[in-house]
Design a protein around this motif. Structure first.
Motif, PDB file in Angstrom:
ATOM      1  N   GLU A   1       8.461  -0.190   5.772  1.00 17.86           N
ATOM      2  CA  GLU A   1       7.935   1.009   5.455  1.00 17.86           C
ATOM      3  C   GLU A   1       9.024   1.920   5.029  1.00 17.86           C
ATOM      4  O   GLU A   1      10.081   2.172   5.624  1.00 17.86           O
ATOM      5  CB  GLU A   1       6.969   1.905   6.414  1.00 17.86           C
ATOM      6  N   THR A   2       8.819   2.666   3.761  1.00 21.08           N
ATOM      7  CA  THR A   2       9.993   3.623   3.211  1.00 21.08           C
ATOM      8  C   THR A   2       9.400   5.091   3.039  1.00 21.08           C
ATOM      9  O   THR A   2       8.202   4.890   2.341  1.00 21.08           O
ATOM     10  CB  THR A   2      10.675   2.848   2.018  1.00 21.08           C
ATOM     11  N   GLY A   3      10.202   5.948   3.221  1.00 25.65           N
ATOM     12  CA  GLY A   3       9.726   7.253   2.977  1.00 25.65           C
ATOM     13  C   GLY A   3      10.902   8.013   2.265  1.00 25.65           C
ATOM     14  O   GLY A   3      12.027   7.571   1.694  1.00 25.65           O
ATOM     15  N   ARG A   4      10.615   9.273   2.559  1.00 32.25           N
ATOM     16  CA  ARG A   4      11.761  10.443   1.974  1.00 32.25           C
ATOM     17  C   ARG A   4      13.211  10.277   2.849  1.00 32.25           C
ATOM     18  O   ARG A   4      14.117  10.500   2.188  1.00 32.25           O
ATOM     19  CB  ARG A   4      11.390  11.735   1.912  1.00 32.25           C
TER      20      ARG A   4
ATOM     21  N   ALA B   1      10.935   8.141   9.404  1.00 33.49           N
ATOM     22  CA  ALA B   1      11.643   9.241  10.195  1.00 33.49           C
ATOM     23  C   ALA B   1      11.201  10.744   9.967  1.00 33.49           C
ATOM     24  O   ALA B   1      11.462  11.636  10.536  1.00 33.49           O
ATOM     25  CB  ALA B   1      12.894   9.170  10.492  1.00 33.49           C
ATOM     26  N   ALA B   2      10.367  10.732   8.991  1.00 35.95           N
ATOM     27  CA  ALA B   2       9.816  12.093   8.331  1.00 35.95           C
ATOM     28  C   ALA B   2       8.452  12.162   7.912  1.00 35.95           C
ATOM     29  O   ALA B   2       8.102  11.245   7.373  1.00 35.95           O
ATOM     30  CB  ALA B   2      11.019  12.544   7.357  1.00 35.95           C
ATOM     31  N   GLU B   3       8.077  13.137   7.924  1.00 37.19           N
ATOM     32  CA  GLU B   3       6.612  13.390   7.394  1.00 37.19           C
ATOM     33  C   GLU B   3       6.800  13.444   5.788  1.00 37.19           C
ATOM     34  O   GLU B   3       7.503  13.949   5.157  1.00 37.19           O
ATOM     35  CB  GLU B   3       6.119  14.699   7.845  1.00 37.19           C
TER      36      GLU B   3
ATOM     37  N   GLY C   1       0.788  -1.200  -0.008  1.00 38.96           N
ATOM     38  CA  GLY C   1      -0.063  -0.094  -0.120  1.00 38.96           C
ATOM     39  C   GLY C   1       0.938   1.176  -0.127  1.00 38.96           C
ATOM     40  O   GLY C   1       2.087   1.203   0.198  1.00 38.96           O
ATOM     41  N   THR C   2       0.263   2.330  -0.179  1.00 30.89           N
ATOM     42  CA  THR C   2       0.897   3.827  -0.112  1.00 30.89           C
ATOM     43  C   THR C   2      -0.072   4.424   0.496  1.00 30.89           C
ATOM     44  O   THR C   2      -1.098   4.334   1.158  1.00 30.89           O
ATOM     45  CB  THR C   2       0.815   4.211  -1.641  1.00 30.89           C
ATOM     46  N   GLY C   3       0.729   5.790   1.041  1.00 25.20           N
ATOM     47  CA  GLY C   3      -0.046   6.577   2.009  1.00 25.20           C
ATOM     48  C   GLY C   3       0.910   7.744   2.335  1.00 25.20           C
ATOM     49  O   GLY C   3       1.680   8.216   1.675  1.00 25.20           O
TER      50      GLY C   3
ATOM     51  N   ILE D   1       4.753   7.878   1.728  1.00 25.25           N
ATOM     52  CA  ILE D   1       5.140   6.396   2.096  1.00 25.25           C
ATOM     53  C   ILE D   1       4.788   5.686   1.397  1.00 25.25           C
ATOM     54  O   ILE D   1       3.855   5.687   0.498  1.00 25.25           O
ATOM     55  CB  ILE D   1       5.042   6.274   3.762  1.00 25.25           C
ATOM     56  N   ALA D   2       5.481   4.466   1.394  1.00 28.79           N
ATOM     57  CA  ALA D   2       5.002   2.987   0.624  1.00 28.79           C
ATOM     58  C   ALA D   2       5.276   1.800   1.814  1.00 28.79           C
ATOM     59  O   ALA D   2       6.198   1.754   2.316  1.00 28.79           O
ATOM     60  CB  ALA D   2       5.970   2.957  -0.453  1.00 28.79           C
TER      61      ALA D   2
END
Length: 227
Positions: free
Chosen positions: A172-175, A143-145, A129-131, A148-149
């Motif tokens: 979960e991965t983000g920027r 760790a950041a706003e 999923g994504t969000g 995300i995937a």
């Protein structure tokens, strides 16, 4: 004289010609034997001369085989419609995929899940999923706003009636970073009232240790007694 000629010319062919209800005999013979009726058909719910008509039989009643015994009336089957499919066997089953939305204070996400393996002893479930991450590090998040995937894999295995294994991997991965959490639990049934429980957890954060990544592990083992 005219009536005799009319009967010979017009009447005899009519009475000698068979009717559709009795094609094997002349019309006069069929009328005399009561095989064909001259009564006009009635298409109403209640006919005026219904009391003079012979009741229709539902079916022959077979004689009983012993004094005092009787045969049960078989239920009448409804006519089958040509547009209705009749399935002899029916096995209830649940869907193997699901879709849900999550709206919480820490994140907003949309997730799709699929059950890849389903058997009495083993099961594998996959979710992707994504969000959008609102609060960092909440519920093993990034760790950041920002966007995300997410993804997770759940594997369960039962070994007879004495052992049960469950493993779950969440990513979960983000920027800013990627967070990975993996848990493994194993339960062993020893005797009717005693069981052994153990679990192991691994957490990896790529943003920890100054960006070099950090991994934390912990485990436990307990002996359970049921009173």
């Amino acid at each position: 004289m005219f009536a005799s000629w009319w009967l010979a010319v017009a009447g005899l062919p009519v009475f000698l010609h068979p009717l559709p209800e009795a094609p094997d005999r002349p019309a006069a013979v069929a009328l005399a034997a009561g095989q064909v009726s001259l009564r006009l058909p009635c298409y109403r719910l209640v006919c005026a001369d219904a009391e003079w008509m012979r009741p229709t039989a539902r079916g022959p009643i077979q004689p009983t085989s012993a004094p005092g015994s009787y045969q049960r009336i078989a239920p009448a089957s409804l006519p089958q419609l040509s547009s209705r499919r009749v399935i002899g066997l029916r096995s209830p089953a649940t869907r193997r995929d699901w879709f849900y939305n999550t709206g919480r204070n820490d994140r907003i996400a949309t997730t799709y899940g699929y059950e890849a393996v389903r058997s009495p002893d083993a099961r594998v479930q996959i979710e992707v999923g994504t969000g959008y991450r609102i609060q960092p590090y909440v519920d093993y998040g990034t760790a950041a706003e920002g966007p995300i995937a997410r993804g997770s894999v759940l594997y369960t295995q039962r070994f007879g009636n004495r052992a049960f294994l469950q493993q779950r991997t969440h990513v979960e991965t983000g920027r800013a970073n990627t967070f990975v959490r993996q848990t493994i639990g194993f339960d062993l049934h020893l005797v009717p009232q005693w069981s052994l429980r153990s679990d192991f957890e691994l957490r990896h954060n790529t943003a920890g240790n100054g960006g070099n990544g950090i991994t934390n592990t912990e485990g436990s083992m307990s002996l359970r007694y049921v009173f």
